[in-house]
Each structure stands twice: as C-alpha cells, then as structure tokens.
Write a protein that holds these residues in place. Structure first.
Motif, PDB file in Angstrom:
ATOM      1  N   ALA A   1      53.482  39.406   9.901  1.00 54.90           N
ATOM      2  CA  ALA A   1      52.186  39.882   9.403  1.00 54.90           C
ATOM      3  C   ALA A   1      52.377  40.955   8.340  1.00 54.90           C
ATOM      4  CB  ALA A   1      51.336  40.411  10.554  1.00 54.90           C
ATOM      5  N   ARG A   2      53.273  41.910   8.587  1.00 53.36           N
ATOM      6  CA  ARG A   2      53.495  42.996   7.618  1.00 53.36           C
ATOM      7  C   ARG A   2      54.117  42.462   6.334  1.00 53.36           C
ATOM      8  NH1 ARG A   2      55.827  45.812  12.305  1.00 53.36           N
ATOM      9  NH2 ARG A   2      57.859  45.985  11.282  1.00 53.36           N
ATOM     10  N   THR A   3      55.056  41.537   6.476  1.00 54.24           N
ATOM     11  CA  THR A   3      55.682  40.962   5.279  1.00 54.24           C
ATOM     12  C   THR A   3      54.651  40.270   4.403  1.00 54.24           C
ATOM     13  OG1 THR A   3      57.846  40.666   6.337  1.00 54.24           O
ATOM     14  CG2 THR A   3      57.349  39.260   4.467  1.00 54.24           C
ATOM     15  N   LEU A   4      53.734  39.531   4.997  1.00 48.25           N
ATOM     16  CA  LEU A   4      52.727  38.814   4.223  1.00 48.25           C
ATOM     17  C   LEU A   4      51.814  39.776   3.479  1.00 48.25           C
ATOM     18  CD1 LEU A   4      51.739  35.957   6.713  1.00 48.25           C
ATOM     19  CD2 LEU A   4      53.322  35.836   4.767  1.00 48.25           C
ATOM     20  N   ILE A   5      51.440  40.877   4.114  1.00 45.50           N
ATOM     21  CA  ILE A   5      50.601  41.876   3.442  1.00 45.50           C
ATOM     22  C   ILE A   5      51.357  42.498   2.280  1.00 45.50           C
ATOM     23  CG2 ILE A   5      49.439  44.099   3.704  1.00 45.50           C
ATOM     24  CD1 ILE A   5      48.885  43.321   6.627  1.00 45.50           C
ATOM     25  N   GLU A   6      52.602  42.884   2.517  1.00 46.70           N
ATOM     26  CA  GLU A   6      53.402  43.497   1.463  1.00 46.70           C
ATOM     27  C   GLU A   6      53.666  42.501   0.330  1.00 46.70           C
ATOM     28  OE1 GLU A   6      55.401  46.539  -0.487  1.00 46.70           O
ATOM     29  OE2 GLU A   6      54.115  46.634   1.288  1.00 46.70           O
ATOM     30  N   LEU A   7      53.865  41.231   0.669  1.00 44.69           N
ATOM     31  CA  LEU A   7      54.051  40.211  -0.349  1.00 44.69           C
ATOM     32  C   LEU A   7      52.831  40.124  -1.256  1.00 44.69           C
ATOM     33  CD1 LEU A   7      55.697  37.802  -1.501  1.00 44.69           C
ATOM     34  CD2 LEU A   7      54.507  36.351   0.166  1.00 44.69           C
ATOM     35  N   ALA A   8      51.650  40.109  -0.663  1.00 44.21           N
ATOM     36  CA  ALA A   8      50.420  40.083  -1.464  1.00 44.21           C
ATOM     37  C   ALA A   8      50.332  41.313  -2.355  1.00 44.21           C
ATOM     38  CB  ALA A   8      49.205  40.000  -0.545  1.00 44.21           C
ATOM     39  N   GLU A   9      50.750  42.451  -1.835  1.00 46.05           N
ATOM     40  CA  GLU A   9      50.687  43.674  -2.633  1.00 46.05           C
ATOM     41  C   GLU A   9      51.638  43.615  -3.821  1.00 46.05           C
ATOM     42  OE1 GLU A   9      50.746  48.503  -1.978  1.00 46.05           O
ATOM     43  OE2 GLU A   9      50.168  47.140  -0.368  1.00 46.05           O
ATOM     44  N   THR A  10      52.771  42.925  -3.686  1.00 45.33           N
ATOM     45  CA  THR A  10      53.677  42.815  -4.837  1.00 45.33           C
ATOM     46  C   THR A  10      53.022  42.028  -5.961  1.00 45.33           C
ATOM     47  OG1 THR A  10      54.812  40.759  -4.150  1.00 45.33           O
ATOM     48  CG2 THR A  10      55.671  42.837  -3.288  1.00 45.33           C
ATOM     49  N   TYR A  11      52.237  41.014  -5.632  1.00 45.14           N
ATOM     50  CA  TYR A  11      51.523  40.272  -6.671  1.00 45.14           C
ATOM     51  C   TYR A  11      50.400  41.119  -7.267  1.00 45.14           C
ATOM     52  CZ  TYR A  11      54.120  36.037  -5.724  1.00 45.14           C
ATOM     53  OH  TYR A  11      55.141  35.130  -5.616  1.00 45.14           O
ATOM     54  N   ALA A  12      49.795  41.960  -6.432  1.00 51.10           N
ATOM     55  CA  ALA A  12      48.770  42.868  -6.951  1.00 51.10           C
ATOM     56  C   ALA A  12      49.379  43.843  -7.942  1.00 51.10           C
ATOM     57  CB  ALA A  12      48.111  43.614  -5.799  1.00 51.10           C
ATOM     58  N   ARG A  13      50.555  44.366  -7.617  1.00 54.73           N
ATOM     59  CA  ARG A  13      51.214  45.298  -8.543  1.00 54.73           C
ATOM     60  C   ARG A  13      51.643  44.604  -9.828  1.00 54.73           C
ATOM     61  NH1 ARG A  13      53.590  47.508  -3.628  1.00 54.73           N
ATOM     62  NH2 ARG A  13      55.463  46.231  -3.911  1.00 54.73           N
ATOM     63  N   THR A  14      52.119  43.370  -9.701  1.00 56.97           N
ATOM     64  CA  THR A  14      52.502  42.612 -10.890  1.00 56.97           C
ATOM     65  C   THR A  14      51.312  42.375 -11.802  1.00 56.97           C
ATOM     66  OG1 THR A  14      54.265  41.479  -9.660  1.00 56.97           O
ATOM     67  CG2 THR A  14      53.504  40.437 -11.693  1.00 56.97           C
ATOM     68  N   GLN A  15      50.169  42.038 -11.193  1.00 55.28           N
ATOM     69  CA  GLN A  15      48.964  41.815 -11.964  1.00 55.28           C
ATOM     70  C   GLN A  15      48.513  43.098 -12.654  1.00 55.28           C
ATOM     71  OE1 GLN A  15      47.594  39.040 -12.616  1.00 55.28           O
ATOM     72  NE2 GLN A  15      45.589  39.566 -13.455  1.00 55.28           N
ATOM     73  N   ALA A  16      48.585  44.214 -11.928  1.00 60.92           N
ATOM     74  CA  ALA A  16      48.187  45.492 -12.516  1.00 60.92           C
ATOM     75  C   ALA A  16      49.091  45.853 -13.681  1.00 60.92           C
ATOM     76  CB  ALA A  16      48.233  46.591 -11.460  1.00 60.92           C
ATOM     77  N   SER A  17      50.391  45.584 -13.546  1.00 66.77           N
ATOM     78  CA  SER A  17      51.342  45.859 -14.621  1.00 66.77           C
ATOM     79  C   SER A  17      51.044  44.986 -15.834  1.00 66.77           C
ATOM     80  CB  SER A  17      52.766  45.634 -14.131  1.00 66.77           C
ATOM     81  OG  SER A  17      53.692  45.817 -15.164  1.00 66.77           O
ATOM     82  N   ALA A  18      50.733  43.702 -15.598  1.00 61.03           N
ATOM     83  CA  ALA A  18      50.419  42.789 -16.701  1.00 61.03           C
ATOM     84  C   ALA A  18      49.159  43.230 -17.431  1.00 61.03           C
ATOM     85  CB  ALA A  18      50.261  41.376 -16.163  1.00 61.03           C
ATOM     86  N   ASN A  19      48.164  43.686 -16.676  1.00 58.75           N
ATOM     87  CA  ASN A  19      46.920  44.162 -17.300  1.00 58.75           C
ATOM     88  C   ASN A  19      47.167  45.396 -18.150  1.00 58.75           C
ATOM     89  OD1 ASN A  19      45.534  42.088 -16.072  1.00 58.75           O
ATOM     90  ND2 ASN A  19      44.794  43.343 -14.365  1.00 58.75           N
ATOM     91  N   THR A  20      48.058  46.269 -17.667  1.00 58.42           N
ATOM     92  CA  THR A  20      48.359  47.484 -18.425  1.00 58.42           C
ATOM     93  C   THR A  20      49.053  47.152 -19.732  1.00 58.42           C
ATOM     94  OG1 THR A  20      48.592  48.772 -16.378  1.00 58.42           O
ATOM     95  CG2 THR A  20      49.601  49.682 -18.366  1.00 58.42           C
ATOM     96  N   ILE A  21      50.015  46.213 -19.656  1.00 57.48           N
ATOM     97  CA  ILE A  21      50.726  45.804 -20.869  1.00 57.48           C
ATOM     98  C   ILE A  21      49.785  45.111 -21.836  1.00 57.48           C
ATOM     99  CG2 ILE A  21      52.543  44.293 -21.740  1.00 57.48           C
ATOM    100  CD1 ILE A  21      54.043  44.780 -19.124  1.00 57.48           C
ATOM    101  N   GLY A  22      48.897  44.254 -21.260  1.00 59.77           N
ATOM    102  CA  GLY A  22      47.964  43.530 -22.113  1.00 59.77           C
ATOM    103  C   GLY A  22      46.983  44.449 -22.807  1.00 59.77           C
TER     104      GLY A  22
END
Length: 488
Positions: free
Chosen positions: A467-488
């Motif tokens: 359960a914890r791994t799945l939540i943290e996995l989702a958060e890594t995609y959230a951080r990636t998306q936030a980073s992409a938005n910042t670069i964009g």
C-alpha cells in the motif's frame, strides 16, 4: 462481536515544547558509553541500564528510553514500533496514554518520517472480540525544533493509515468478508475522502461485459463476485494516468484443485493485493496528488461446488482472449487478466501496475519479507523499487524470460493458465498477455503480505505490504509532472 474499522492508530504530531506532567521519551545511540539524546541532563537516567540498539526500550521511573541504533531510517522505524508496543503493554497495567518524544536537534526528515510510521503502525492490533479493548497509548508528540517536520509527519501518518486499513481489510474473517462486503468497505472509505469516486459492478454487469475470468472463479460460491473501480481524477487535465489492479479473492479454497487443510485458514488474506489498492487510492486522494489514478479490484470467492469451474475448461477473458484452465488454484491470474484487459481497453493508462498474492514460488525465491517485481519498462521498475526504499518496503526485480514466453501458448485456447517452469515467472508472462503495449509492472506479494511473527513495524497477520509503495509510486509521477510543468 467487535472489529472496528478502521483500527485506531496512535496519533503522532510535532510540537516545539514539552507538556508539563507528560512522561518523556529519550532516544539513545549505541556506544561505550551509550549516548543519550536531549533531555537526559534534566532527568535521572542510569545509562548503565540503557541500550542504544535499535528498538531496545527501557523504563526508568516515568521516563522511557528507546534505542535508535545507527540512525538509519530502518532503525528509526523499528524504534518507533518497539517503543509503542512497550508503551501499549505498560498502558494495560495503568501506564500513561500520551508521551512526549525528545528528538535530537540534528534529526533528519527521513528519520522523523520513519519513526512516525513505526510508532503509528507498530502497535497495530486486530481482534474480533466481545470484550472491551484493553487500554492503549493514544497519542505521541515529537518535540523537534523544525516546524517543517509537521508536513513530514502528516505524510507518514497517511502512509501508516493506508498500511493499517489494508491490514484491516485482509485480516477480516471471510465469514464476514465476501466480495459484496469488500465492495461496501471501499465505498464507505471513498465517501470519507472528497473527490474519490467508487463504483461497484455486480455479477449481472460482469456477465453483460463478458468478464469470463471473474465469473468462472466466482461461479463456485453462493456469494457472487464484484468489480470495484476507484477513481482519483487528479487535480488538472493532462496529468499521467496510473492504473492499479489488485487481486481481490476474499477466500480461496483452491476450488476443485483444492488446497491442503493446513494453512487454508490464512486464505482470508488472499485479497491483500486488492486491499493494498483500495488503501492506496484512499491515501492518494487524501494527499490530493496531482496525478490521475484508477484502482481496479476484481473480487470473488474461489469455492468448491457443483457450479465451480474445472481444470480443462476454456474460458473467454474480457476482451476475447481464451484461456485454458489447468489448475483452479491459480485463480488470481485469471481475475487479474480480466481487469488488466479492461484497463487497457477502457481507461487508456500511461502506466499499469498489478499487485497480488499470486504464487508460492515467490515465497520460495524471495522469502517472506521481499516482494517480487516484474516489469516491461526499466523506468517503471526503478520507480517501484525506489518507492519501496523510501517507505520501507523491499522489492527485488525478477526477469521476464523470453525463452519461456512460448510456453504460455495453449493447444486448445489462446493461452494456458499455468505454463510449466518457474511458477512466479510464468505467471507474470501469462499476465503480460493482457497488458497491451502499456508500461506494466507486476508485484507478487505472496511472501510479505502475511507475517507469523512481529518484526520491525510488522505484527503477526496481514502486513499491509505494498500500500505504501503504491502511494509513493503515484507521488513520483506527481513530482515528475510538476517538474515538467515548471520546465514548460
């Protein structure tokens, strides 16, 4: 009969001052002599009676001391869990129910998160009883100078709650927990979190949509199957779509390929993958993560009766692929296949992850504390493994051996359910047939989903693993998306 859901956990929060009259907890580091954390100078502590070994606890008057070992996150997590178990035992003998833990000034955010997680879930207790529950520790304040730790503790509490809820679902006895009960529990949990949507489909819908795998497995039970879909829509359009699929077999007799009696009582936890997915969706929604996540749980009971499916049957999975059944006790992959095919056809995921107590082979390969990780995508595999490290769950990547892939083909159907060879790998290769070209990971938690003894933050019974791994996995995609938005 009492089995309250969710199980109450110790409340952990951050403070910058001590409370008057509240018992203190000090931390200790190993050495000769043992080194005590802040506060020891104000209290009468006999260092000779103290060990700095991770998880070692001692009480001197109203003061408690807990060892944190070398200070690695695992040591802090073990310390928090051991401390709470000791405090619970003391509370049953009229000890205190709230404590202030004095942390070193140089404590790291990772240490605080690990200690919080251990303290919150280490004293977990699930018991169906008509008696009043014993007195327990209710709260703990971490006295630290950095106010930024409040957010660290908040996230750690969310992870702890997901672990605990997943344990609750898996521990519930199967005379109570059938597919309908599991679906109702998911609906109730979803209603408590704004924005989380839960839809439950019954056996009529499954028949209309031709979920041949779920219907075959559930056909031997008087309690019909369900298909649970949880949706966290994210916070904006255009965010990555992560689909999580969890095996939801609420009890597994093995069907006609019946299991031995020894150990069958543990099959109430055969829906631990589904429990992890439900709990993860709740945790993701609580954090309002900026990523779209859908959780799918095909839920069924695998029973023996005149309507049970048979070895030698050919069933049509959702989407049209036909499967030759060779062992009715390998039911998990059949229900997962339907759900994976449904996800690919209808949800258009960017990432697809399934989690299941799938094969005894993985218990033999990796033991009882490490999950098996299969993946078609190296980036996804790395994300899962790194997420596990971050939250204290271990994964080991296993190969998808192409020389075994042809063995999945069947002479009388498109695929066969149980190809010969190494069982964990061939099960994963079977599932891969239903994943399209979507980056996919398969998490086999047959070993770490259950424990027969206490260790670290784990107690006997369902562990809530993944359960914890799945939540943290989702958060890594959230951080990636936030980073992409910042670069964009």
């Amino acid at each position: 009969m009492r089995a309250p859901l969710p199980t109450p956990l110790v409340t952990v929060e951050v403070a910058d001052t001590l409370r008057r009259g509240v018992p203190a907890v000090l931390v200790a580091f190993p050495g000769d002599p043992v080194r005590l954390g802040p506060g020891a100078e104000d209290l009468d502590v006999d260092v000779a009676e103290v060990s700095g070994k991770a998880g070692a606890t001692s009480r001197q008057g109203r003061t408690w001391v807990v060892g944190v070992g070398d200070g690695a996150p695992g040591d802090w997590r073990k310390a928090g869990a051991s401390l709470v178990r000791a405090l619970h035992a003391d509370a049953e003998k009229s000890g205190g129910t709230t404590f202030d833990v004095r942390l070193p000034e140089d404590v790291t955010a990772g240490a605080v998160a690990a200690f919080t997680l251990g303290a919150a879930v280490g004293g977990y207790r699930f018991k169906v009883t008509g008696e009043e529950p014993p007195k327990r520790v209710k709260s703990m304040r971490l006295v630290a100078g950095d106010p930024a730790f409040a957010e660290v503790v908040r996230k750690a509490n969310t992870l702890a709650a997901a672990t605990s809820f997943s344990r609750d679902l898996a521990n519930m006895p199967s005379n109570v927990k059938d597919p309908s009960w599991l679906a109702a529990a998911a609906v109730k949990a979803g209603r408590a979190v704004p924005g989380l949507q839960v839809e439950v489909r019954d056996e009529k819908w499954l028949a209309e949509q031709r979920f041949g795998g779920v219907l075959a497995v559930g056909g031997g039970s008087a309690r019909p199957p369900r298909f649970i879909e949880l949706t966290w829509p994210g916070t904006d359009a255009g965010q990555p779509h992560l689909v999580l699929v969890g095996k939801g077999i609420t009890f597994d007799t093995g069907g006609i390929s019946i299991k031995p009696a020894d150990g069958m009582h543990l099959m109430r936890t055969d829906m631990s993958g589904g429990a992890a997915v439900i709990a993860a969706l709740v945790g993701i929604a609580k954090q309002s993560l900026p990523v779209r996540v859908t959780g799918l749980v095909p839920a069924a009971e695998n029973h023996v009766s005149g309507t049970a499916y048979r070895p030698g049957d050919v069933i049509t999975q959702y989407g049209g692929i036909t499967t030759e059944v060779t062992n009715t006790d390998a039911e998990g992959r059949i229900v997962l296949a339907d759900a994976l095919a449904y996800a690919v056809r209808n949800l258009k995921p960017d990432v697809l992850v399934d989690v299941a107590t799938l094969t005894g082979a993985m218990k033999v390969s990796l033991g009882l504390r490490t999950g098996g990780l299969f993946a078609t995508d190296d980036d996804l595999a790395a994300r899962v493994a790194e997420a596990g490290v971050e939250v204290g769950e271990r994964w080991w990547r296993m190969p998808l051996l192409e020389d075994l892939a042809e063995d999945v083909r069947s002479d009388i159907a498109d695929v066969r359910q149980c190809p010969p060879g190494p069982g964990g790998i061939t099960a994963a290769l079977f599932l891969r047939e239903f994943t399209g070209n979507v980056p996919w990971a398969h998490l086999d938690i047959a070993g770490p989903a259950r424990a027969d003894k206490v260790y670290d933050e784990v107690v006997a019974g369902a562990t809530g693993f993944a359960a914890r791994t799945l939540i943290e996995l989702a958060e890594t995609y959230a951080r990636t998306q936030a980073s992409a938005n910042t670069i964009g």
